[in-house]
Design an enzyme around this catalytic site. Sequence first.
Site, PDB file in Angstrom:
ATOM      1  N   LYS A  35       0.830  -1.209   0.000  1.00  0.00           N
ATOM      2  CA  LYS A  35       0.000   0.000   0.000  1.00  0.00           C
ATOM      3  C   LYS A  35       0.863   1.258   0.000  1.00  0.00           C
ATOM      4  O   LYS A  35       0.643   2.175  -0.784  1.00  0.00           O
ATOM      5  CB  LYS A  35      -0.924   0.016   1.234  1.00  0.00           C
ATOM      6  CG  LYS A  35      -1.962  -1.075   1.239  1.00  0.00           C
ATOM      7  CD  LYS A  35      -2.895  -0.952   2.425  1.00  0.00           C
ATOM      8  CE  LYS A  35      -2.207  -1.110   3.768  1.00  0.00           C
ATOM      9  NZ  LYS A  35      -1.571  -2.424   3.971  1.00  0.00           N
ATOM     10  N   THR A  36       1.826   1.280   0.904  1.00  0.00           N
ATOM     11  CA  THR A  36       2.670   2.462   0.994  1.00  0.00           C
ATOM     12  C   THR A  36       3.496   2.620  -0.283  1.00  0.00           C
ATOM     13  O   THR A  36       3.700   3.715  -0.785  1.00  0.00           O
ATOM     14  CB  THR A  36       3.566   2.367   2.244  1.00  0.00           C
ATOM     15  OG1 THR A  36       2.723   2.194   3.384  1.00  0.00           O
ATOM     16  CG2 THR A  36       4.400   3.619   2.433  1.00  0.00           C
ATOM     17  N   ASP A 224      -2.003   7.819   3.843  1.00  0.00           N
ATOM     18  CA  ASP A 224      -1.601   6.456   4.226  1.00  0.00           C
ATOM     19  C   ASP A 224      -2.262   6.113   5.570  1.00  0.00           C
ATOM     20  O   ASP A 224      -2.637   7.003   6.324  1.00  0.00           O
ATOM     21  CB  ASP A 224      -0.065   6.402   4.354  1.00  0.00           C
ATOM     22  CG  ASP A 224       0.468   4.971   4.284  1.00  0.00           C
ATOM     23  OD1 ASP A 224      -0.344   4.030   4.160  1.00  0.00           O
ATOM     24  OD2 ASP A 224       1.705   4.792   4.346  1.00  0.00           O
ATOM     25  N   GLU A 225      -2.392   4.830   5.866  1.00  0.00           N
ATOM     26  CA  GLU A 225      -2.927   4.373   7.166  1.00  0.00           C
ATOM     27  C   GLU A 225      -4.259   5.033   7.492  1.00  0.00           C
ATOM     28  O   GLU A 225      -4.489   5.500   8.610  1.00  0.00           O
ATOM     29  CB  GLU A 225      -1.929   4.674   8.293  1.00  0.00           C
ATOM     30  CG  GLU A 225      -0.521   4.138   8.058  1.00  0.00           C
ATOM     31  CD  GLU A 225      -0.353   2.683   8.449  1.00  0.00           C
ATOM     32  OE1 GLU A 225      -1.358   2.041   8.814  1.00  0.00           O
ATOM     33  OE2 GLU A 225       0.779   2.187   8.363  1.00  0.00           O
ATOM     34  N   GLN A 255      -5.863  -3.376  10.614  1.00  0.00           N
ATOM     35  CA  GLN A 255      -4.773  -2.741  11.351  1.00  0.00           C
ATOM     36  C   GLN A 255      -5.226  -1.475  12.058  1.00  0.00           C
ATOM     37  O   GLN A 255      -4.407  -0.618  12.389  1.00  0.00           O
ATOM     38  CB  GLN A 255      -3.618  -2.413  10.404  1.00  0.00           C
ATOM     39  CG  GLN A 255      -2.957  -3.652   9.849  1.00  0.00           C
ATOM     40  CD  GLN A 255      -1.714  -3.289   9.043  1.00  0.00           C
ATOM     41  OE1 GLN A 255      -0.713  -2.840   9.579  1.00  0.00           O
ATOM     42  NE2 GLN A 255      -1.784  -3.483   7.735  1.00  0.00           N
ATOM     43  N   ARG A 609       4.865  -7.502  11.018  1.00  0.00           N
ATOM     44  CA  ARG A 609       6.086  -6.696  10.851  1.00  0.00           C
ATOM     45  C   ARG A 609       7.259  -7.573  10.423  1.00  0.00           C
ATOM     46  O   ARG A 609       8.272  -7.090   9.937  1.00  0.00           O
ATOM     47  CB  ARG A 609       6.475  -5.976  12.157  1.00  0.00           C
ATOM     48  CG  ARG A 609       5.500  -4.958  12.717  1.00  0.00           C
ATOM     49  CD  ARG A 609       5.038  -3.979  11.685  1.00  0.00           C
ATOM     50  NE  ARG A 609       3.748  -4.396  11.139  1.00  0.00           N
ATOM     51  CZ  ARG A 609       3.244  -3.918  10.012  1.00  0.00           C
ATOM     52  NH1 ARG A 609       3.905  -3.045   9.290  1.00  0.00           N
ATOM     53  NH2 ARG A 609       2.068  -4.346   9.562  1.00  0.00           N
TER      54      ARG A 609
HETATM   55  N1  LIG Z   1       5.356  -5.601  -6.417  1.00  0.00           N
HETATM   56  C1  LIG Z   1       6.297  -5.737  -5.487  1.00  0.00           C
HETATM   57  N2  LIG Z   1       7.422  -6.429  -5.728  1.00  0.00           N
HETATM   58  C2  LIG Z   1       8.364  -6.591  -4.795  1.00  0.00           C
HETATM   59  N3  LIG Z   1       8.294  -6.093  -3.557  1.00  0.00           N
HETATM   60  C3  LIG Z   1       7.206  -5.380  -3.226  1.00  0.00           C
HETATM   61  C4  LIG Z   1       6.151  -5.170  -4.166  1.00  0.00           C
HETATM   62  N4  LIG Z   1       5.205  -4.436  -3.548  1.00  0.00           N
HETATM   63  C5  LIG Z   1       5.637  -4.198  -2.299  1.00  0.00           C
HETATM   64  N5  LIG Z   1       6.843  -4.756  -2.091  1.00  0.00           N
HETATM   65  C6  LIG Z   1       7.637  -4.752  -0.841  1.00  0.00           C
HETATM   66  O1  LIG Z   1       6.852  -5.348   0.180  1.00  0.00           O
HETATM   67  C7  LIG Z   1       7.047  -4.729   1.430  1.00  0.00           C
HETATM   68  C8  LIG Z   1       5.738  -4.220   1.986  1.00  0.00           C
HETATM   69  O2  LIG Z   1       5.279  -3.099   1.236  1.00  0.00           O
HETATM   70  P1  LIG Z   1       4.580  -1.877   1.937  1.00  0.00           P
HETATM   71  O3  LIG Z   1       5.316  -1.476   3.156  1.00  0.00           O
HETATM   72  O4  LIG Z   1       4.291  -0.873   0.902  1.00  0.00           O
HETATM   73  O5  LIG Z   1       3.220  -2.598   2.383  1.00  0.00           O
HETATM   74  P2  LIG Z   1       1.995  -1.993   3.143  1.00  0.00           P
HETATM   75  O6  LIG Z   1       0.791  -2.570   2.519  1.00  0.00           O
HETATM   76  O7  LIG Z   1       2.090  -0.530   3.195  1.00  0.00           O
HETATM   77  O8  LIG Z   1       2.171  -2.633   4.601  1.00  0.00           O
HETATM   78  P3  LIG Z   1       1.555  -2.140   5.995  1.00  0.00           P
HETATM   79  O9  LIG Z   1       0.113  -2.537   5.964  1.00  0.00           O
HETATM   80  O10 LIG Z   1       2.300  -2.904   7.015  1.00  0.00           O
HETATM   81  O11 LIG Z   1       1.748  -0.667   6.053  1.00  0.00           O
HETATM   82  C9  LIG Z   1       8.052  -3.631   1.199  1.00  0.00           C
HETATM   83  O12 LIG Z   1       9.332  -4.104   1.503  1.00  0.00           O
HETATM   84  C10 LIG Z   1       7.912  -3.368  -0.298  1.00  0.00           C
HETATM   85  O13 LIG Z   1       9.083  -2.821  -0.835  1.00  0.00           O
HETATM   86 MG   LIG Z   2       2.236   0.818   4.815  1.00  0.00          MG
END
Ligand SMILES: Nc1ncnc2c1ncn2[C@@H]1O[C@H](COP(=O)(O)OP(=O)(O)OP(=O)(O)O)[C@@H](O)[C@H]1O
Ligand SMILES: [Mg+2]
Length: 731
Positions: A35-36, A224-225, A255, A609
């Site tokens: 997402k981020t 975000d969040e 979350q 995490r």
């Molecule tokens: N398409 C992709 N290919 C490879 N790695 C990815 C891809 N998308 C995300 N990632 C990696 O996966 C991990 C999680 O991504 P991110 O932190 O954006 O998730 P999130 O959904 O924001 O998580 P959270 O809910 O914990 O905030 C990061 O290390 C990111 O770089």
């Molecule tokens: Mg995130």
Amino acid sequence: MDISELLDGLNDKQREAVAAPLGNYLVLAGAGSGKTRVLTHRIAWLIAVEGISEGAIMAVTFTNKAAAEMRQRIESTLALHSSRRLFGMWVGTFHSIAHRVLRAHYADAGLPQDFQILDSEDQLRLLKRLLKLHNYDEKMYPAKQACWYINNKKDEGLRPHQIDDMNDRQEQEWIKIYRLYQDTCDRAGLVDFAEILLRAYELFLNKPLILQNYQRRFGQILVDEFQDTNKIQYEWIRLLAGKTGNVMIVGDDDQSIYGWRGAQVENIQKFLDDFERAKTIRLEQNYRSTGNILQAANQLISHNSNRLGKDLWTEDDKGEPVGIYAAFNELDEALFVSSQIKSWLEDGGKLDECAVLYRSNSQSRVLEEALIRAQIPYRIYGGMRFFERQEIKDALAYLRLVNNRYDDAAFERVINTPTRGIGDRTLETLRQLTRERQITLWQATQVAIQENKLTGRAATALMRFVELINSLVQETEEMPLFAQTDFVIKHSGLYQMYEQEKGEKGEVRIENLEELVSAAREFIKPDEADEMSDLTAFLTHASLEAGEEQAGPHQSCVQMMTLHSAKGLEFPRVFMVGVEEGIFPSFMSVEEPGRLEEERRLAYVGITRAKKKLTVCYAESRRLYGKEERHIPSRFINELPEECVQAVRLRGTVTRAYNRFAAGQSAVNSGRVFTADDNEWKTGQKVRHAKFGQGTIINVEGSDNNTRLQIAFQGQGIKWLIAHLAKLERV
Ligand SMILES: Nc1ncnc2c1ncn2[C@@H]1O[C@H](COP(=O)(O)OP(=O)(O)OP(=O)(O)O)[C@@H](O)[C@H]1O
Ligand SMILES: [Mg+2]
């Protein structure tokens, strides 16, 4: 710029979100699904492909640290020349962005130019003082509850006159307290955290021209969040977006962990109702964690009801099972964690890949001690923060007074620090005057002196204090910030006071004060602070950023933090400690289903995490808040799927010793010398050795004649001894 570069490293769903036509979007997805990452790429896309100007973009992140990271990633994605920063774009937390708006329009917001932020500790202190001054019974109206009441109302967007008292006497009193408090803050030019948001909201509401200006400017808003926004934050975004703004929010209902602070997960659903043609995009692939970790998280969260429902899968291997460690007590738990970190290092891992997560800050001390003993550097993220330490707050209070003499909270803090013979009676007189004449403490001081309201000695002491502050202002006027900081610390008497404090504590305090001068020296005024004096900008930085990262050298170290502050972060090696009924879920939450589910979401945040390896620890007995108590493993441990977890069994001896202890056989063998047959060793036991003196057993290995004990001797360091040869005496 090549478009494909912006979409590289994204899956189809992520691309859909990043490259979507301008409009309103909700990206709803579980932890670690990117997402981020999507948000960051979306911003780069808007600039590079849609041709949106940087200045038209506002991104709201959960911490200031996350904001800095996001800015940096966008810059590198856009491959801008390293010296160029994204100047016009606003990236920050709700608080930092709202604060920036208030700084720019302080007069329209009804604030003095140099208004200061009142942090939570100051807020509590101020309320304590007010309640006392107005003769409130401490038991019926505790300052903490007043704090909670006021912040809650502000989070809901309510001023005293807007609250329905429901003809309830109690409620009427709380409203009165809120009003008293607010009047005092307004007079002194102080805003608390909740006030920052509410003021900025009211500013938009009351000054349509200002609002329109921002609406025209920020056509693109990203958050975000989003699951943790509260009412006022939601309304603020809605107002700002107006009819024309495009908003992309990303979030995960599983979350949502700030319900206790007024966050409303329903805001996700509301967004879909309130924002025109809002479209939902779901991401389902997790890129963060191994199969076992992800399955454990999915299974745990499935115990909650009322979920929006999401599936998460990973291409990653199953990886190692989630470890469950049953510690004998909290010391054993801490030792286990430190020894595991050591093995992580031996296997080629790095310290900053490790994170230790706990439910509340008070659990950190034992862990800190174990890490110090093992000589493992660590950093507490969001715990006892540099800017919150007593001596730093004292120094900042002097600086705040220098900046704005009407700052009552700062005045109260340092009027008699170091002691200068200004007692409670004198202060009472001043407070009385502030109430009668609606003035600040500084003004009250002048009045008291002019109108002879004090004894000769008190008046002289006060006069000296006034002269001191005035001279600090005059002397430092032309100085650069760091010299000003140094001068104020040295000439206020603070430095001398802490120098006299004996022992380690005093030394640390002096070191911290010196560190503050370095912090001032390293401080770079952010571009949004252009209008402010260096000092105002620095003080703002100190209150806004307090605690997001411990000050200190940027060496690699273990990250320690509460589960709440771990949100959004990721680490290869994670320990969740204190996973026991009564601690996590917390004692307060188990009775109420709603709160229990929030605790479970917190556990979900914790588990997710971890990237490579996760260990969940609980202690069978724990001393917390000075009381030793028996504990049972958290229900959350039972909710993990059996096929993904594995019990960690390290030291049979410890368990055996514990079993004997539990069976009541661990008699108090005071003064007895142990022989080869005695094998009742347990961690935490105090012993005496002929040569090394008194110590505490911190580790037990092997059995019978092969039992080895690791003992921390007072002043002699840590030694390994063969139990049956050491001739230890129990003390
Ligand atoms: N398409 C992709 N290919 C490879 N790695 C990815 C891809 N998308 C995300 N990632 C990696 O996966 C991990 C999680 O991504 P991110 O932190 O954006 O998730 P999130 O959904 O924001 O998580 P959270 O809910 O914990 O905030 C990061 O290390 C990111 O770089
Ligand atoms: Mg995130």
